[in-house]
Design an enzyme around this catalytic site. Structure first.
Site, PDB file in Angstrom:
ATOM      1  N   CYS A   1       0.771  -1.339  -0.041  1.00  0.00           N
ATOM      2  CA  CYS A   1       0.138   0.010   0.006  1.00  0.00           C
ATOM      3  C   CYS A   1       0.671   1.475  -0.003  1.00  0.00           C
ATOM      4  O   CYS A   1       0.493   2.092  -0.723  1.00  0.00           O
ATOM      5  CB  CYS A   1      -1.007  -0.172   1.169  1.00  0.00           C
ATOM      6  SG  CYS A   1      -0.487  -0.658   2.472  1.00  0.00           S
TER       7      CYS A   1
ATOM      8  N   ARG B   1       8.361 -10.523   5.546  1.00  0.00           N
ATOM      9  CA  ARG B   1       8.045 -10.138   6.926  1.00  0.00           C
ATOM     10  C   ARG B   1       8.862 -11.075   7.929  1.00  0.00           C
ATOM     11  O   ARG B   1       9.100 -12.550   7.395  1.00  0.00           O
ATOM     12  CB  ARG B   1       6.498 -10.500   7.316  1.00  0.00           C
ATOM     13  CG  ARG B   1       5.711  -9.521   6.497  1.00  0.00           C
ATOM     14  CD  ARG B   1       4.164  -9.516   7.090  1.00  0.00           C
ATOM     15  NE  ARG B   1       3.439  -8.633   6.012  1.00  0.00           N
ATOM     16  CZ  ARG B   1       2.209  -8.490   6.115  1.00  0.00           C
ATOM     17  NH1 ARG B   1       1.494  -9.294   6.875  1.00  0.00           N
ATOM     18  NH2 ARG B   1       1.483  -7.660   5.111  1.00  0.00           N
TER      19      ARG B   1
ATOM     20  N   GLN C   1       0.750 -11.179  -2.686  1.00  0.00           N
ATOM     21  CA  GLN C   1      -0.729 -10.965  -2.258  1.00  0.00           C
ATOM     22  C   GLN C   1      -1.393 -10.638  -3.543  1.00  0.00           C
ATOM     23  O   GLN C   1      -0.808 -10.034  -4.407  1.00  0.00           O
ATOM     24  CB  GLN C   1      -0.982  -9.881  -1.146  1.00  0.00           C
ATOM     25  CG  GLN C   1      -0.673 -10.447   0.317  1.00  0.00           C
ATOM     26  CD  GLN C   1      -1.099  -9.134   1.283  1.00  0.00           C
ATOM     27  OE1 GLN C   1      -1.089  -8.061   0.903  1.00  0.00           O
ATOM     28  NE2 GLN C   1      -1.379  -9.657   2.489  1.00  0.00           N
TER      29      GLN C   1
ATOM     30  N   ASP D   1      -3.111  -8.170  -4.135  1.00  0.00           N
ATOM     31  CA  ASP D   1      -3.423  -7.009  -3.611  1.00  0.00           C
ATOM     32  C   ASP D   1      -3.887  -6.019  -4.708  1.00  0.00           C
ATOM     33  O   ASP D   1      -3.642  -5.861  -5.834  1.00  0.00           O
ATOM     34  CB  ASP D   1      -1.912  -6.259  -3.213  1.00  0.00           C
ATOM     35  CG  ASP D   1      -2.075  -5.903  -1.660  1.00  0.00           C
ATOM     36  OD1 ASP D   1      -3.070  -5.640  -1.074  1.00  0.00           O
ATOM     37  OD2 ASP D   1      -0.961  -5.445  -0.892  1.00  0.00           O
TER      38      ASP D   1
ATOM     39  N   HIS E   1      -5.456  -1.609  -4.586  1.00  0.00           N
ATOM     40  CA  HIS E   1      -5.626  -0.231  -3.872  1.00  0.00           C
ATOM     41  C   HIS E   1      -6.445   0.570  -4.671  1.00  0.00           C
ATOM     42  O   HIS E   1      -6.054   0.750  -5.767  1.00  0.00           O
ATOM     43  CB  HIS E   1      -4.381   0.265  -3.300  1.00  0.00           C
ATOM     44  CG  HIS E   1      -3.857  -0.644  -2.130  1.00  0.00           C
ATOM     45  ND1 HIS E   1      -2.777  -1.475  -2.472  1.00  0.00           N
ATOM     46  CD2 HIS E   1      -3.989  -0.707  -0.850  1.00  0.00           C
ATOM     47  CE1 HIS E   1      -2.116  -2.051  -1.428  1.00  0.00           C
ATOM     48  NE2 HIS E   1      -3.160  -1.501  -0.444  1.00  0.00           N
TER      49      HIS E   1
ATOM     50  N   LYS F   1     -11.536  -3.633   9.355  1.00  0.00           N
ATOM     51  CA  LYS F   1     -11.322  -4.401   8.200  1.00  0.00           C
ATOM     52  C   LYS F   1     -12.716  -5.236   7.844  1.00  0.00           C
ATOM     53  O   LYS F   1     -13.083  -5.543   9.095  1.00  0.00           O
ATOM     54  CB  LYS F   1     -10.203  -5.374   8.474  1.00  0.00           C
ATOM     55  CG  LYS F   1      -8.895  -4.875   8.512  1.00  0.00           C
ATOM     56  CD  LYS F   1      -7.765  -5.791   8.688  1.00  0.00           C
ATOM     57  CE  LYS F   1      -7.722  -6.412   9.760  1.00  0.00           C
ATOM     58  NZ  LYS F   1      -7.032  -7.677   9.887  1.00  0.00           N
TER      59      LYS F   1
ATOM     60  N   HIS G   1      -8.391  -0.572   0.550  1.00  0.00           N
ATOM     61  CA  HIS G   1      -7.488  -1.680   0.511  1.00  0.00           C
ATOM     62  C   HIS G   1      -8.471  -3.053   0.242  1.00  0.00           C
ATOM     63  O   HIS G   1      -9.336  -3.302   0.730  1.00  0.00           O
ATOM     64  CB  HIS G   1      -6.809  -2.094   1.753  1.00  0.00           C
ATOM     65  CG  HIS G   1      -5.975  -0.728   2.201  1.00  0.00           C
ATOM     66  ND1 HIS G   1      -4.714  -0.850   2.188  1.00  0.00           N
ATOM     67  CD2 HIS G   1      -6.382   0.477   2.556  1.00  0.00           C
ATOM     68  CE1 HIS G   1      -4.006   0.653   2.624  1.00  0.00           C
ATOM     69  NE2 HIS G   1      -5.138   1.296   2.939  1.00  0.00           N
TER      70      HIS G   1
END
Length: 579
Positions: free
Chosen positions: A270, A299, A317, A319, A321, A404, A450
């Site tokens: 992000c 991570r 991911q 992902d 945005h 979330k 997100h």
């Protein structure tokens, strides 16, 4: 249930203490579906072979426990009692610092430092338990501390509930993705590469690619544009986003040979996506801007918490945005929910949503205006209700910048897995000073949504392996069919069939090894290959194949073209059925 589980943890500690008086007990909390207790056995070797003996002792002790008697004690008193146990002394010092009352709970002759939370009639209720496994665990979860022995167990109010759970555990063990991943040659780990860094084989890579391509095929039709971002970033990016202060300890630091700049491997996409948005002026006419990203993330998970593909150090991911105006938020989230619904249906998942909000007692953990948080939390609830989505609230589970909407999918064993998420974020656009020019000519800050559907493809692969037991739907099976000649005399015809099947774009192999046909069939079943096309004299004359399914069904003789067309149809449609 927590009181029953915690009480049984005390019973476990009492049994261990009777069997090995020199052992130092530490803590034994309830956990989901059970409990554990950590012990310092020092030089005593403990394995799962010892569990039946411990369990037997627990059953001997339980009838003598009429109650859990609460005893409030002073720090000095309790320190004297546990003077030979450094772990209890550590806990006592923590209690002194927080000025919390110190209590001991006693059952029979067993006493333990404890806050409480037990059953009222232990001898009547501590009956239906089972010790499950032995593992290592660092004291207080810190790898700098001593490694302890953790004994896991489970307990239920009735024998039927216990039996049902143990049966489910047995099925889960057979479907363990680490076991099946190795047997099906999907992924591996190497000490030379590093813990938590999976290596995907050709087959595993194919499944990951097909999973991602499915998501991309759906979101591309909805106006989502894929981007690619670097895997290292200057620390300044994460300082602005807030991740530096919140998650620095979970980020890998990167050192340059030529500059003193502070870099990190990115743990999420992000912050970088904000910089793509900020790279040029934006008008209200440009919005919404939907950016998707499959690039790798990293991570620094604790070594003791790494678990196959369930918890890794490198992952990606699906992902996305979305930068949009406030009046576009509802339609964008509705669009995302519909895509998620379509993808979950493809895999046959039932699901519900968890609305993860702030914990009121932890308000300092969240960034942004509390009034905006109140607004967004109400908004998220309204979206769930409007879309008639089954959901429940989970205070304290929000991200530090936004509540979330987390999807929890139920697998074939009844377990829930958190997969997709949607978040309405006002914090990050403001921190990065993102702007667009509205129709009145004034600058405004966009809303950032997100969104992930399957979440991490790596973790999703783990869920799929265990959900399907390795018997994947045809469209993501690495090998969709295998041709098995009865003997070497029919290899030439088998190759002819191979060519015709390959022409349809089907992933097919020929097993022409010098083995008996039944051994080849068994091999195909172990590899979870959906279709076995067996050829012999009769099939060669009829230009056909004898078709068997991996579930054991024998569909008899069928024309090669019919089989190829049907497999192709099932694969293209992503059907869950085999025929």
């Amino acid at each position: 249930m927590d009181s029953l589980r915690h009480s049984t943890a005390h019973l476990l500690a009492a049994a261990v203490e009777q069997l090995w008086p020199e052992v130092k007990k530490t803590i034994g909390p309830p956990i989901e579906n059970g409990f554990y207790y950590d012990f310092d056995f020092d030089k005593i070797k403990i394995s799962e072979e010892d569990l039946p003996n411990i369990e037997k002792k627990m059953r001997e002790i339980a009838p003598s426990w009429s109650e859990f008697k609460r005893v409030e004690v002073s720090a000095n008193e309790v320190k004297k009692e546990f003077k030979d146990n450094p772990y209890k002394l550590d806990l006592i010092n923590d209690l002194v610092k927080t000025k919390e009352k110190i209590t001991i709970y006693q059952s029979g002759n067993f006493r333990d430092l404890c806050r409480g939370g037990h059953v009222s009639h232990p001898k009547e209720t501590l009956k239906y338990f089972k010790l499950l496994s032995v593992a290592g665990a660092y004291w207080k979860g810190n790898e700098k501390n001593k490694m302890l022995v953790r004994i896991y167990g489970t307990v239920f109010p009735t024998k039927q509930e216990l039996d049902t759970y143990l049966e489910q555990l047995s099925l889960a063990k057979e479907r363990d993705h680490r076991k099946l991943g190795k047997e099906l040659e999907l992924f591996t780990f190497s000490d030379l590469v590093g813990a938590g860094l999976p290596l995907y084989t050709q087959k595993g890579t194919l499944i990951r690619r097909l999973i991602n391509e499915h998501v991309e095929s759906i979101q591309a039709k909805q106006g989502y544009a894929q981007v690619w971002t670097p895997q290292i970033n200057r620390a300044e990016l994460f300082k602005i986003s807030g991740h530096y202060d919140k998650y620095k300890e979970s980020m890998f630091r990167v050192v340059s040979n030529y500059t003193k700049e502070e870099f990190y491997l990115k743990p999420m996409n992000c912050p970088q996506h904000t910089q793509i948005y900020a790279s040029q002026p934006r008008s209200y006419r440009d919005l919404p801007i939907r950016l998707t990203d499959f690039s790798m993330l990293y991570r620094d998970e604790k070594p003791g918490e790494l678990l196959g593909l369930a918890r890794v150090r490198s992952f990606s991911q699906d992902d996305c945005h979305i930068f949009c105006r406030e009046d576009q938020v509802d339609s964008e989230i509705d669009r995302a929910l519909e895509m998620t619904k379509e993808i979950m249906k493809t895999y046959g998942f039932h699901y519900r949503y968890r609305l993860s909000t702030r914990g009121k007692k932890r308000s300092g953990d969240y960034l942004g205006d509390p009034k905006v948080w109140d607004k967004v939390e109400r908004w998220a609830e309204e979206i769930m209700i409007r879309n008639k989505i089954e959901h429940f609230n989970a205070p304290g589970e929000a991200a530090f910048y936004a509540p979330k909407m987390d999807l929890l999918a139920t697998d074939s064993l009844g377990r829930e897995w958190q997969l997709s998420t949607i978040q309405i974020d006002y914090v990050m656009p403001k921190r990065f000073d993102l702007k667009y020019v509205d129709k009145d000519g004034k600058e405004k800050t966009p809303v950032m949504i997100h969104r992930a559907i399957i979440g991490s493809p790596e973790r999703f692969l783990m869920v799929l392996i265990e959900h399907f037991g390795g018997a994947f739907p045809v469209w993501i099976s690495p090998v969709q069919a295998v041709i098995i000649p009865i003997s070497g005399k029919f290899t030439k015809y088998a190759r002819e069939v191979l060519g015709k099947i390959e022409e349809r774009g089907i992933r097919v192999e020929l097993n022409d090894r010098d083995e008996k046909m039944q051994a080849k069939i068994r091999d195909a079943q172990l590899k979870k290959i959906p279709y076995m096309l067996i050829v012999g004299e009769r099939e060669e004359k009829a230009k056909s194949v004898a078709l068997r399914l991996r579930n054991g069904n024998d569909l008899g003789t069928k024309k090669v073209g019919e089989v190829a067309d049907r497999i192709r149809e099932i694969s293209v449609s992503r059907a869950l059925d085999l025929w």
